[in-house]
Design a protein around this motif. Structure first.
Motif, PDB file in Angstrom:
ATOM      1  N   UNK A   1       0.586  -1.484   0.055  1.00 38.68           N
ATOM      2  CA  UNK A   1       0.248   0.028   0.190  1.00 38.68           C
ATOM      3  C   UNK A   1       0.626   1.151  -0.066  1.00 38.68           C
ATOM      4  N   UNK A   2       2.075   1.430  -0.128  1.00 41.49           N
ATOM      5  CA  UNK A   2       2.900   1.782   0.595  1.00 41.49           C
ATOM      6  C   UNK A   2       3.096   2.401  -0.792  1.00 41.49           C
ATOM      7  N   UNK A   3       3.601   2.397  -1.858  1.00 44.74           N
ATOM      8  CA  UNK A   3       3.378   3.118  -2.457  1.00 44.74           C
ATOM      9  C   UNK A   3       2.416   3.983  -3.536  1.00 44.74           C
ATOM     10  N   UNK A   4       1.200   3.068  -4.003  1.00 44.16           N
ATOM     11  CA  UNK A   4      -0.048   3.469  -4.077  1.00 44.16           C
ATOM     12  C   UNK A   4      -0.570   4.701  -3.560  1.00 44.16           C
TER      13      UNK A   4
ATOM     14  N   UNK B   1      -7.510   6.149   3.134  1.00 42.16           N
ATOM     15  CA  UNK B   1      -8.104   5.722   3.447  1.00 42.16           C
ATOM     16  C   UNK B   1      -9.047   4.759   2.159  1.00 42.16           C
ATOM     17  N   UNK B   2      -9.781   5.399   1.415  1.00 44.42           N
ATOM     18  CA  UNK B   2     -10.672   4.372   0.644  1.00 44.42           C
ATOM     19  C   UNK B   2      -9.295   3.696  -0.386  1.00 44.42           C
ATOM     20  N   UNK B   3      -8.105   4.350  -0.550  1.00 46.72           N
ATOM     21  CA  UNK B   3      -7.846   3.764  -0.747  1.00 46.72           C
ATOM     22  C   UNK B   3      -6.321   1.987  -0.190  1.00 46.72           C
ATOM     23  N   UNK B   4      -6.551   2.431   0.754  1.00 48.32           N
ATOM     24  CA  UNK B   4      -6.427   1.122   1.748  1.00 48.32           C
ATOM     25  C   UNK B   4      -7.381   0.424   2.130  1.00 48.32           C
ATOM     26  N   UNK B   5      -8.543   0.977   2.196  1.00 44.37           N
ATOM     27  CA  UNK B   5     -10.026  -0.510   2.568  1.00 44.37           C
ATOM     28  C   UNK B   5     -10.744  -0.570   1.805  1.00 44.37           C
TER      29      UNK B   5
ATOM     30  N   UNK C   1      -2.476   0.678  10.316  1.00 42.25           N
ATOM     31  CA  UNK C   1      -2.509   1.514   9.205  1.00 42.25           C
ATOM     32  C   UNK C   1      -2.285   2.839   9.403  1.00 42.25           C
ATOM     33  N   UNK C   2      -2.884   3.587  10.182  1.00 45.43           N
ATOM     34  CA  UNK C   2      -3.079   5.280  10.896  1.00 45.43           C
ATOM     35  C   UNK C   2      -2.281   5.442  10.928  1.00 45.43           C
ATOM     36  N   UNK C   3      -0.427   4.939  11.724  1.00 45.71           N
ATOM     37  CA  UNK C   3       0.416   4.805  11.497  1.00 45.71           C
ATOM     38  C   UNK C   3       0.902   5.014  10.674  1.00 45.71           C
ATOM     39  N   UNK C   4       0.989   4.731   9.624  1.00 46.62           N
ATOM     40  CA  UNK C   4       1.758   4.309   8.281  1.00 46.62           C
ATOM     41  C   UNK C   4       0.898   5.755   7.998  1.00 46.62           C
ATOM     42  N   UNK C   5       0.142   5.296   7.198  1.00 48.85           N
ATOM     43  CA  UNK C   5      -0.925   6.922   6.535  1.00 48.85           C
ATOM     44  C   UNK C   5      -0.093   8.235   7.233  1.00 48.85           C
ATOM     45  N   UNK C   6       0.076   8.149   8.683  1.00 51.80           N
ATOM     46  CA  UNK C   6       0.204   9.337   9.542  1.00 51.80           C
ATOM     47  C   UNK C   6       1.376   9.477   8.485  1.00 51.80           C
TER      48      UNK C   6
END
Length: 505
Positions: free
Chosen positions: A156-159, A191-195, A445-450
């Protein structure tokens, strides 16, 4: 005799007023009756102290100015535990170390039931996002854990970085924005991308539409829609329509994937490959999208706001991210020139384990700017907290401000200081991610997004906080804990001024 004539005249006028007026009058009379009868109830000796107001007058403050209302309740009763009624719902507010520990560990206190009745901000579709069987709830939790496994999260990191780059480039080279608009929009996209799925996340117009629909749910969450969900108020009608549209968007995306026969690398595919029922898939996406976007979006907005007002911490965080771009973490390829491409080459393990500055900033932001009030319902049997009776069926509320803004635990609690440590070693002295048996299941997931959003912004832009007149602010605004969703200060009171640093995003 004059009184009977006057009563007859009043009845005649009421009957001639039409159905809407009669219906409204009936509702008002019903609420008054409920309020008066609840105030006449006699409490048992070990019951919590009762607020000295009719239940009808507690409704608006609880939903509109909750932070002030709960603080007033503690002052008015002089107790660490008090109770009041929301119509026929008994609500008990607890505080203090032992109550906090009991609240987060008691088996009978149910989060789902408490949140459903006292919040009402999640789109409710029976059998999809509400009235779920325990087995189905456990399955959704299991799938959320699967999304956060190393392989899935690494992919998920790259997208997510590409989404961040695209939206940040749309802001232009310089300007001002309200982080609760721009940054929140960005986190919603991630969040849409991830979930969810690429059918939605790759369509900016559809993501924008989805965000507006969820915003409609937030605006439409009023005391009436929460406490009287059967009442067809304009707000409730808008909420129902928005919920239907969200449901239709998610179902359409699932149907398109199934009909295409094409397997894609996203969360929807993982859910379909697991053989889950369609209702589970729809409920997973509908419920977790907004739950994740709200909490993570609020934290991201405040992180960049605090960093804009504390340049020393901004510099520390920026230096830490620059250190991640050392050659040993990058694929030696001349095509890697943009910041987002360089960051995409940083391993997940590095993002999680080698960013102590970002970790401390996230922790402190959650402490001072996450206006959460935890809600539970006692499903039985009756219990006691600090010697006060918690009857079966009653609702129990714990405000996070009791610990996070407590000067005995955090000196000068409103000050943003990522270096700080709790003054005392009390139980659950930090509950930014929840506590006990109800911790945030999506925190990885939240930590990585932040970290991704903050890192790309800090390296791609220089920024500061300006006040409503456009002058550089001496310090960032104070979080508004009465805003139960975003902790947002008054609109227009501040903005983020930014300028591109020159690096290619």
């Amino acid at each position: 005799m004059p009184y009977s004539v006057g009563l007859q005249a009043a009845c005649a006028a009421l009957l001639s007023a039409g159905l809407p007026v009669l219906f409204t009058t009936a509702i008002i009379v019903l609420l008054v009756i409920i309020s008066v009868t609840s105030s006449l109830q006699k409490d048992v000796p070990d019951a919590p102290a009762r607020l000295p107001i009719y239940s009808l007058f507690a409704i608006i403050p609880f939903f509109r100015r909750r932070f002030d209302f709960l603080n007033w309740g503690f002052q008015a009763t002089g107790q660490s535990t008090f109770q009041f009624d929301l119509l026929r719902n008994k609500v008990i507010v607890v505080s203090g170390e032992s109550a906090r520990q009991a609240f987060f560990t008691a088996k009978g206190l149910d989060l789902t039931e408490g949140f459903k009745i006292l919040s009402g901000a999640i789109p409710m579709v029976r059998g999809v996002t509400s009235d779920l069987q325990t087995k189905r709830i456990s399955l959704i939790h299991k799938r959320l854990a699967a999304v956060q496994k190393n392989e899935q999260l690494s992919m998920l990191i790259r997208p997510m970085l590409e989404d961040s780059r695209r939206l940040m480039e749309s802001w232009g080279n310089s300007g001002c924005f309200d982080p609760f608009d721009n940054i929140y929009e960005l986190v919603f996209q991630l969040t849409v991308r991830s979930l969810s799925c690429t059918e939605i996340s790759d369509d900016p117009c559809l993501v924008s539409r989805l965000k507006k629909l969820y915003d409609t749910l937030d605006v439409g969450t009023t005391p009436a829609t929460v406490l009287l969900p059967w009442l067809p108020t304009p707000a409730m009608v808008k909420k129902l329509w928005a919920t239907k549209e969200i449901y239709d968007i998610v179902v359409a995306a699932i149907t398109a994937r199934e009909q295409s026969g094409v397997s894609k690398n996203d969360t929807l595919q993982m859910l379909l490959d697991s053989g889950d029922e369609k209702l589970v898939v729809v409920g997973f996406i509908m419920g977790l999208l907004i739950a994740g976007a709200r909490a993570t979006g609020t934290t991201a907005c405040w992180m960049l706001t605090f960093l804009g007002g504390h340049p020393e911490w901004r510099d520390k965080a920026k230096a830490e991210v620059e250190g991640l771009l050392a050659p040993q973490y990058l694929i030696q390829n001349s095509t890697i020139d943009s910041l987002s491409s360089q960051m995409a080459a940083i391993p997940l393990e590095t993002w999680e384990n080698e960013t102590p500055v970002l970790d401390s900033i996230i922790r402190e932001t959650l402490r001072v700017a996450q206006p959460h009030t935890a809600m539970r319902r006692n499903l039985g049997p009756e219990m006691h907290i600090d010697g006060k009776l918690i009857p079966s069926g009653s609702y129990v509320v714990y405000p996070f401000s009791d610990v996070h803004l407590n000067p005995d635990i955090y000196h000068d609690p409103w000050k943003f200081d990522p270096n700080r440590q709790p003054e005392t070693k009390s139980a659950y002295n930090y509950v930014g991610w929840g506590g006990g048996k109800t911790t945030c299941l999506g925190q990885r997931l939240a930590r990585v997004e932040l970290k991704i959003v903050t890192a790309l912004f800090l390296l791609g832009f220089r920024h500061c906080i300006v006040d409503g007149s456009g002058k550089v602010a001496r310090e960032p605004p104070l979080p508004n804990w009465n805003d139960i969703l975003l902790c947002r200060p008054p609109q227009g009171s501040f903005r983020v001024r930014y300028e591109r640093s020159g690096d290619v995003l």
